[in-house]
Write a protein that holds these residues in place. Sequence first.
Motif, short mmCIF file in Angstrom:
data_model
loop_
_atom_site.label_atom_id
_atom_site.label_comp_id
_atom_site.label_asym_id
_atom_site.label_seq_id
_atom_site.Cartn_x
_atom_site.Cartn_y
_atom_site.Cartn_z
N LYS A 1 0.80 -1.23 0.00
CA LYS A 1 0.00 0.00 0.00
C LYS A 1 0.83 1.28 0.00
CE LYS A 1 -4.41 -1.52 1.67
NZ LYS A 1 -5.53 -1.23 2.53
N TRP B 1 0.40 4.14 -2.91
CA TRP B 1 0.03 5.52 -2.61
C TRP B 1 1.10 6.50 -3.09
CZ3 TRP B 1 -4.48 7.44 -1.83
CH2 TRP B 1 -5.49 6.63 -1.34
N TYR C 1 0.57 6.88 -6.79
CA TYR C 1 -0.62 7.67 -7.07
C TYR C 1 -0.37 9.16 -6.80
CZ TYR C 1 -3.24 3.26 -7.20
OH TYR C 1 -3.70 2.02 -7.50
#
Length: 71
Positions: free
Chosen positions: A44, A48, A51
């Motif tokens: 994760k 992130w 992104y």
Amino acid sequence: MKNEKRPADDPPQRENEPFNSVVDHYRNIVGTPSKPIDMESMPKPLKWFGYIVFGILLTGSLLLLIAFLIT
């Protein structure tokens, strides 16, 4: 000719098999990936980070385009 089927005795091709020796050498020496990246299997924090960086680049590009059009 498009829908022509292979003979039954012809072995199936591997999906990511290199089509010549140059591509095979490049994959072995440089280490280019032979499969697309599966974003669901990434941790994760790394997802992130990707992104956020992509979002910053996209937002900056749009702001630069708008500033260029205004002036």
